[in-house]
Structures are given as C-alpha cells and as structure tokens.
Design a protein around this motif. Structure first.
Motif, PDB file in Angstrom:
ATOM      1  N   LYS A  18       0.835  -1.201   0.000  1.00 28.17           N
ATOM      2  CA  LYS A  18       0.000   0.000   0.000  1.00 28.17           C
ATOM      3  C   LYS A  18       0.871   1.253   0.000  1.00 28.17           C
ATOM      4  O   LYS A  18       0.660   2.174  -0.803  1.00 28.17           O
ATOM      5  CB  LYS A  18      -0.922   0.005   1.213  1.00 28.17           C
ATOM      6  N   LYS A  19       1.877   1.287   0.864  1.00 29.85           N
ATOM      7  CA  LYS A  19       2.780   2.444   0.923  1.00 29.85           C
ATOM      8  C   LYS A  19       3.516   2.615  -0.401  1.00 29.85           C
ATOM      9  O   LYS A  19       3.677   3.728  -0.898  1.00 29.85           O
ATOM     10  CB  LYS A  19       3.787   2.292   2.065  1.00 29.85           C
ATOM     11  N   PHE A  20       3.972   1.499  -0.962  1.00 31.41           N
ATOM     12  CA  PHE A  20       4.708   1.556  -2.217  1.00 31.41           C
ATOM     13  C   PHE A  20       3.820   2.098  -3.341  1.00 31.41           C
ATOM     14  O   PHE A  20       4.229   2.986  -4.096  1.00 31.41           O
ATOM     15  CB  PHE A  20       5.259   0.182  -2.600  1.00 31.41           C
ATOM     16  N   ALA A  21       2.608   1.576  -3.471  1.00 33.00           N
ATOM     17  CA  ALA A  21       1.705   2.013  -4.536  1.00 33.00           C
ATOM     18  C   ALA A  21       1.398   3.502  -4.411  1.00 33.00           C
ATOM     19  O   ALA A  21       1.409   4.228  -5.413  1.00 33.00           O
ATOM     20  CB  ALA A  21       0.417   1.193  -4.518  1.00 33.00           C
ATOM     21  N   GLU A  22       1.134   3.954  -3.214  1.00 34.23           N
ATOM     22  CA  GLU A  22       0.852   5.379  -3.012  1.00 34.23           C
ATOM     23  C   GLU A  22       2.050   6.234  -3.433  1.00 34.23           C
ATOM     24  O   GLU A  22       1.890   7.263  -4.086  1.00 34.23           O
ATOM     25  CB  GLU A  22       0.460   5.638  -1.562  1.00 34.23           C
ATOM     26  N   GLY A  74      -8.157   0.327  -5.850  1.00 35.29           N
ATOM     27  CA  GLY A  74      -7.819  -0.867  -5.093  1.00 35.29           C
ATOM     28  C   GLY A  74      -6.344  -1.188  -5.156  1.00 35.29           C
ATOM     29  O   GLY A  74      -5.698  -0.965  -6.175  1.00 35.29           O
ATOM     30  N   ILE A  75      -5.822  -1.700  -4.032  1.00 35.73           N
ATOM     31  CA  ILE A  75      -4.430  -2.148  -3.939  1.00 35.73           C
ATOM     32  C   ILE A  75      -4.456  -3.481  -3.207  1.00 35.73           C
ATOM     33  O   ILE A  75      -5.091  -3.603  -2.155  1.00 35.73           O
ATOM     34  CB  ILE A  75      -3.557  -1.161  -3.129  1.00 35.73           C
ATOM     35  N   LEU A  92       4.104  -9.173  -4.426  1.00 34.84           N
ATOM     36  CA  LEU A  92       3.377  -8.865  -5.644  1.00 34.84           C
ATOM     37  C   LEU A  92       2.312  -7.841  -5.266  1.00 34.84           C
ATOM     38  O   LEU A  92       1.520  -8.067  -4.360  1.00 34.84           O
ATOM     39  CB  LEU A  92       2.723 -10.119  -6.220  1.00 34.84           C
ATOM     40  N   VAL A  93       2.314  -6.707  -5.951  1.00 34.54           N
ATOM     41  CA  VAL A  93       1.362  -5.630  -5.683  1.00 34.54           C
ATOM     42  C   VAL A  93       0.512  -5.430  -6.926  1.00 34.54           C
ATOM     43  O   VAL A  93       1.057  -5.249  -8.025  1.00 34.54           O
ATOM     44  CB  VAL A  93       2.087  -4.303  -5.332  1.00 34.54           C
ATOM     45  N   THR A  94      -0.799  -5.509  -6.781  1.00 32.84           N
ATOM     46  CA  THR A  94      -1.697  -5.250  -7.897  1.00 32.84           C
ATOM     47  C   THR A  94      -2.560  -4.033  -7.561  1.00 32.84           C
ATOM     48  O   THR A  94      -3.029  -3.887  -6.436  1.00 32.84           O
ATOM     49  CB  THR A  94      -2.590  -6.461  -8.213  1.00 32.84           C
ATOM     50  N   CYS A  95      -2.714  -3.169  -8.548  1.00 33.27           N
ATOM     51  CA  CYS A  95      -3.452  -1.915  -8.354  1.00 33.27           C
ATOM     52  C   CYS A  95      -4.462  -1.758  -9.488  1.00 33.27           C
ATOM     53  O   CYS A  95      -4.236  -2.227 -10.593  1.00 33.27           O
ATOM     54  CB  CYS A  95      -2.499  -0.721  -8.394  1.00 33.27           C
TER      55      CYS A  95
END
Length: 131
Positions: A18-22, A74-75, A92-95
């Motif tokens: 979440k932090k990375f995606a933001e 969504g994350i 693995l991060v999906t957004c």
C-alpha cells in the motif's frame, strides 16, 4: 511455518504494498523525474503490450508520457514464496483505478513484482494495461 508468522508476512506485505503504490503513483503524477529510484537496474516494464527493459529506458519512457492524474480504487499485496523469487524477499502488488492521461479518463490495472534490496523495495517487473 506457523499461522502467526504467515499472518505477519501477509500483513507486512499488505502494508508495504500500500505504501509503495501510493508513493509510485504520487511520483508518476507529480514527481516523475524521481520514478527511477523505484526501479531495479534490470527491471522490465510492459505497458499495454510494449516491452521496455532496464531502468534507464523505463525512466525515459515515463518522462515522455503526457500529464497523468491517478485515482487508485484498489491495492492488493501478497508475499511471494522465496522458492519463486530466488531467495529474495518479494511481494506482488496489484493496483486498479482510473487514470486521466491528457485529461482523458480510463481504467487501468497494474501489477508490480517488488524485491527488497538493502531494505528498500525495488520494482523488477511492472505490467500495465488500460482500458
């Protein structure tokens, strides 16, 4: 692995993702010149089927894009087995969300494979598709 340690790994992956995606979308939208800090030197980006290899080429690609304004809907983040990630700590991060490119709204999905390198998450693969 105990259920408790597995839960801790999942919670850490969710929080980190979440932090990375933001951070990623903040840099993409407002500080694109810094986006290279998020990529591993040998990273790969697949943007709507176009394959770009290497951090330098990826940064150049992003710098050539028009203005972008991202709205994340969504994350999701999951830890990746070290068997698959060759003994690296990986997530693995999906957004998904909406993105305005040149003020034209479109939906997007993006997936990042991140590895921990010197306690910093780095993108090794990035796959983007808008529709």
């Amino acid at each position: 692995m105990s259920i408790q340690s597995s839960t801790l790994k999942i919670n850490h992956a969710c929080e980190s993702g979440k932090k990375f995606a933001e951070l990623f979308y903040e840099q993409l939208d407002k500080n694109r010149h810094l986006i290279g800090q998020l990529y591993h030197d040998t990273a790969t980006l697949i943007w709507n089927g176009n394959h770009i290899v290497g951090k330098t080429n990826i940064v150049q690609f992003y710098m050539n894009l028009p203005a972008i304004d991202t709205n994340l809907h969504g994350i999701d983040s999951q830890p990746v087995s070290q068997i698959i990630s060759k003994d690296h700590t990986s997530i693995l991060v999906t957004c998904n969300g909406r993105m305005a490119i040149n003020r034209k709204q479109q939906h997007f999905n993006e997936s990042f494979m991140l590895i921990a390198e010197n306690n910093v998450w780095k993108i090794v693969t990035d796959t983007f598709r808008n529709y």
